[in-house]
Write a protein that holds these residues in place. Structure first.
Motif, mmCIF file in Angstrom:
data_model
loop_
_atom_site.group_PDB
_atom_site.id
_atom_site.type_symbol
_atom_site.label_atom_id
_atom_site.label_comp_id
_atom_site.label_asym_id
_atom_site.label_seq_id
_atom_site.Cartn_x
_atom_site.Cartn_y
_atom_site.Cartn_z
ATOM 1 N N SER A 84 7.750 142.082 -27.706
ATOM 2 C CA SER A 84 7.736 140.933 -26.792
ATOM 3 C C SER A 84 7.249 141.317 -25.403
ATOM 4 N N GLY A 85 7.705 142.465 -24.897
ATOM 5 C CA GLY A 85 7.279 142.895 -23.570
ATOM 6 C C GLY A 85 5.796 143.205 -23.509
ATOM 7 N N GLY A 86 5.278 143.834 -24.559
ATOM 8 C CA GLY A 86 3.844 144.122 -24.595
ATOM 9 C C GLY A 86 3.009 142.860 -24.662
ATOM 10 N N THR A 87 3.474 141.880 -25.441
ATOM 11 C CA THR A 87 2.763 140.597 -25.515
ATOM 12 C C THR A 87 2.748 139.923 -24.149
ATOM 13 N N ALA A 88 3.891 139.912 -23.478
ATOM 14 C CA ALA A 88 3.976 139.303 -22.148
ATOM 15 C C ALA A 88 3.089 140.031 -21.146
ATOM 16 N N LEU A 89 3.057 141.356 -21.221
ATOM 17 C CA LEU A 89 2.236 142.136 -20.302
ATOM 18 C C LEU A 89 0.755 141.810 -20.496
ATOM 19 N N GLN A 90 0.320 141.715 -21.726
ATOM 20 C CA GLN A 90 -1.076 141.379 -21.991
ATOM 21 C C GLN A 90 -1.399 139.947 -21.562
ATOM 22 N N ALA A 91 -0.436 139.038 -21.723
ATOM 23 C CA ALA A 91 -0.662 137.649 -21.323
ATOM 24 C C ALA A 91 -0.757 137.504 -19.811
ATOM 25 N N VAL A 92 0.149 138.143 -19.088
ATOM 26 C CA VAL A 92 0.236 137.963 -17.635
ATOM 27 C C VAL A 92 -0.792 138.821 -16.901
ATOM 28 N N ARG A 93 -0.832 140.096 -17.236
ATOM 29 C CA ARG A 93 -1.682 141.034 -16.489
ATOM 30 C C ARG A 93 -3.118 141.061 -16.985
ATOM 31 N N ASP A 94 -3.315 141.184 -18.298
ATOM 32 C CA ASP A 94 -4.651 141.443 -18.830
ATOM 33 C C ASP A 94 -5.473 140.170 -19.016
ATOM 34 N N VAL A 95 -4.922 139.195 -19.728
ATOM 35 C CA VAL A 95 -5.652 137.945 -19.952
ATOM 36 C C VAL A 95 -5.477 137.000 -18.768
ATOM 37 N N GLY A 96 -4.253 136.877 -18.275
ATOM 38 C CA GLY A 96 -3.985 135.968 -17.159
ATOM 39 C C GLY A 96 -4.501 136.442 -15.822
ATOM 40 N N ARG A 97 -4.673 137.773 -15.674
ATOM 41 C CA ARG A 97 -5.197 138.367 -14.434
ATOM 42 C C ARG A 97 -4.428 137.884 -13.210
ATOM 43 N N VAL A 98 -3.117 137.911 -13.313
ATOM 44 C CA VAL A 98 -2.267 137.401 -12.244
ATOM 45 C C VAL A 98 -2.502 138.159 -10.946
ATOM 46 N N ARG A 99 -2.432 137.436 -9.823
ATOM 47 C CA ARG A 99 -2.590 138.038 -8.507
ATOM 48 C C ARG A 99 -1.416 137.627 -7.609
ATOM 49 N N PRO A 100 -1.090 138.468 -6.623
ATOM 50 C CA PRO A 100 0.003 138.125 -5.712
ATOM 51 C C PRO A 100 -0.221 136.771 -5.054
ATOM 52 N N GLY A 101 0.839 135.996 -4.958
ATOM 53 C CA GLY A 101 0.781 134.694 -4.307
ATOM 54 C C GLY A 101 0.397 133.548 -5.211
ATOM 55 N N GLN A 102 -0.059 133.824 -6.420
ATOM 56 C CA GLN A 102 -0.416 132.739 -7.335
ATOM 57 C C GLN A 102 0.833 132.018 -7.844
ATOM 58 N N ARG A 103 0.639 130.760 -8.207
ATOM 59 C CA ARG A 103 1.710 129.979 -8.824
ATOM 60 C C ARG A 103 1.582 130.117 -10.346
ATOM 61 N N VAL A 104 2.640 130.618 -10.964
ATOM 62 C CA VAL A 104 2.628 130.893 -12.401
ATOM 63 C C VAL A 104 3.699 130.055 -13.090
ATOM 64 N N LEU A 105 3.316 129.402 -14.170
ATOM 65 C CA LEU A 105 4.244 128.627 -14.995
ATOM 66 C C LEU A 105 4.406 129.339 -16.333
ATOM 67 N N VAL A 106 5.652 129.622 -16.713
ATOM 68 C CA VAL A 106 5.947 130.233 -18.012
ATOM 69 C C VAL A 106 6.689 129.204 -18.845
ATOM 70 N N ILE A 107 6.071 128.759 -19.925
ATOM 71 C CA ILE A 107 6.690 127.796 -20.838
ATOM 72 C C ILE A 107 7.333 128.582 -21.978
ATOM 73 N N GLY A 108 8.574 128.246 -22.274
ATOM 74 C CA GLY A 108 9.339 129.077 -23.199
ATOM 75 C C GLY A 108 9.921 130.272 -22.469
ATOM 76 N N ALA A 109 10.349 130.041 -21.230
ATOM 77 C CA ALA A 109 10.754 131.131 -20.343
ATOM 78 C C ALA A 109 12.029 131.829 -20.780
ATOM 79 N N ALA A 110 12.813 131.215 -21.653
ATOM 80 C CA ALA A 110 14.067 131.835 -22.109
ATOM 81 C C ALA A 110 13.905 132.535 -23.446
ATOM 82 N N GLY A 111 12.688 132.551 -24.000
ATOM 83 C CA GLY A 111 12.455 133.209 -25.275
ATOM 84 C C GLY A 111 12.172 134.684 -25.106
ATOM 85 N N GLY A 112 11.895 135.359 -26.223
ATOM 86 C CA GLY A 112 11.649 136.792 -26.167
ATOM 87 C C GLY A 112 10.477 137.150 -25.282
#
Length: 330
Positions: free
Chosen positions: A130-158
């Motif tokens: 689960s952590g690896g999937t989240a890391l690839q979603a947020v960092r690699d594919v999502g290319r998150v940057r400081p200050g951006q507004r991020v919405l996580v749907i299913g935030a209480a799941g694995g």
């Protein structure tokens, strides 16, 4: 040794707690005495054999090729094979392998790392899939940057519990979407805002990055909440029937992507050694902690999978091994 063995596809009741041969390590492999093993959504899919697409991808047409379920684990190195130099017997490790729902399991040395001292075996067993999937979603594919507004749907799941913490660690302003009973958990993970989807519409605001780890909403609904040049990352899907299992959303996103300013991306996550080390560093730095819902004894794997697939879990579900460790209470 004891293991959870599956000979045919079906409901979690097809899983049997029985004796099987203890595995031996090959070159570059280790045998681990499993203290705890994580339960992820993929385990539920491989138990039922749904969507059928999984069978066509090589997991077994009429029954599972790998009879022992489970990927994530934490435990103690029992034996090492030829060419293993990174770990030695007695080391406490965590990582991923096939057949983790057992007293002993074989893992490649490159897919294990020293267990973080901050984590229990139960917590460490919940990290990589689960952590690896989240890391690839947020960092690699999502290319998150400081200050951006991020919405996580299913935030209480694995995946979601890791995605919230990772987006926060990377400097984003995080909003989590979950049900009423899980809002306190999502706030505790660091989300600045929490949307209770039973009472509010998350599309009332727009976000630079949306990570959809729930897989139930249409592209149209998701795009309404996405900034004009924002990025949407689709992590799996649970609303696509027995054949495709939600993959059609990813296909539609790929077809639409060239014609819109928004980036619409489907994620096919892979287990990577580099991600294991990155997650371990974040854990040791105090920026990431697995959120556990509850643990079950290994013999109760069917109940654990049923609890997860019913959507009742808030965080990760973990199986404890047969080593006398005490699991968390519900």
């Amino acid at each position: 040794m004891k293991a959870i063995v599956q000979d045919r596809y079906g409901s979690p009741d097809v899983l049997e707690f029985r004796d099987t041969a203890r595995p031996l390590p090959g070159g570059g492999e280790i045998v681990v005495r499993v203290h705890a093993a994580g339960v992820d959504a993929g385990v539920g899919h491989l138990t039922t054999g749904h969507p059928y697409l999984l069978r066509l991808l090589g997991f077994g047409l009429h029954g599972p090729k790998q009879p022992v379920r489970g990927l994530d684990f934490a435990g103690t190195v029992e034996e090492v094979g030829e060419g293993v130099s990174r770990v030695r017997p007695g080391d406490e490790v965590f990582g991923v392998c096939e057949g983790a729902f057992a007293e002993y399991a074989v893992a490649k040395q490159d897919l294990v790392a020293a267990k973080p001292g901050r984590l229990s075996f139960e917590q460490a067993a919940a990290v990589l899939v689960s952590g690896g999937t989240a890391l690839q979603a947020v960092r690699d594919v999502g290319r998150v940057r400081p200050g951006q507004r991020v919405l996580v749907i299913g935030a209480a799941g694995g995946v979601g519990t890791f995605a919230v913490q990772l987006a926060k660690a990377f400097g984003a302003d995080v909003t989590g979407v979950c049900s009423t009973a899980k809002t306190d958990l999502v706030r505790s993970l660091g989300a600045e805002h929490v949307v209770d989807y039973t009472r509010e519409d998350f599309a009332a605001e727009q976000y630079d990055l949306i990570v959809d780890a729930a897989g139930l909403r249409s592209l149209t609904a998701l795009r309404r909440a996405l900034a004009p040049r924002g990025t949407l990352v689709l992590v799996g899907g649970e609303n696509g029937g027995r054949w495709l299992g939600g993959i059609q959303r990813v296909v539609r996103a790929a077809l639409l992507n060239p014609f819109v300013r928004q980036r619409l991306c489907g994620l096919v996550s892979r287990v990577r050694a580099a991600d294991l080390e990155a997650l371990r560093d974040l854990i040791e730095a105090g920026q990431l902690t697995p959120a556990l819902d509850r643990t079950y004894p290994l013999a109760d794997a069917a109940a654990a999978i049923g609890h997860l697939t019913a959507g009742r879990a808030a965080g990760k579900v973990v199986l404890t091994g047969l080593t006398g460790l005490t699991g968390l209470k519900a």
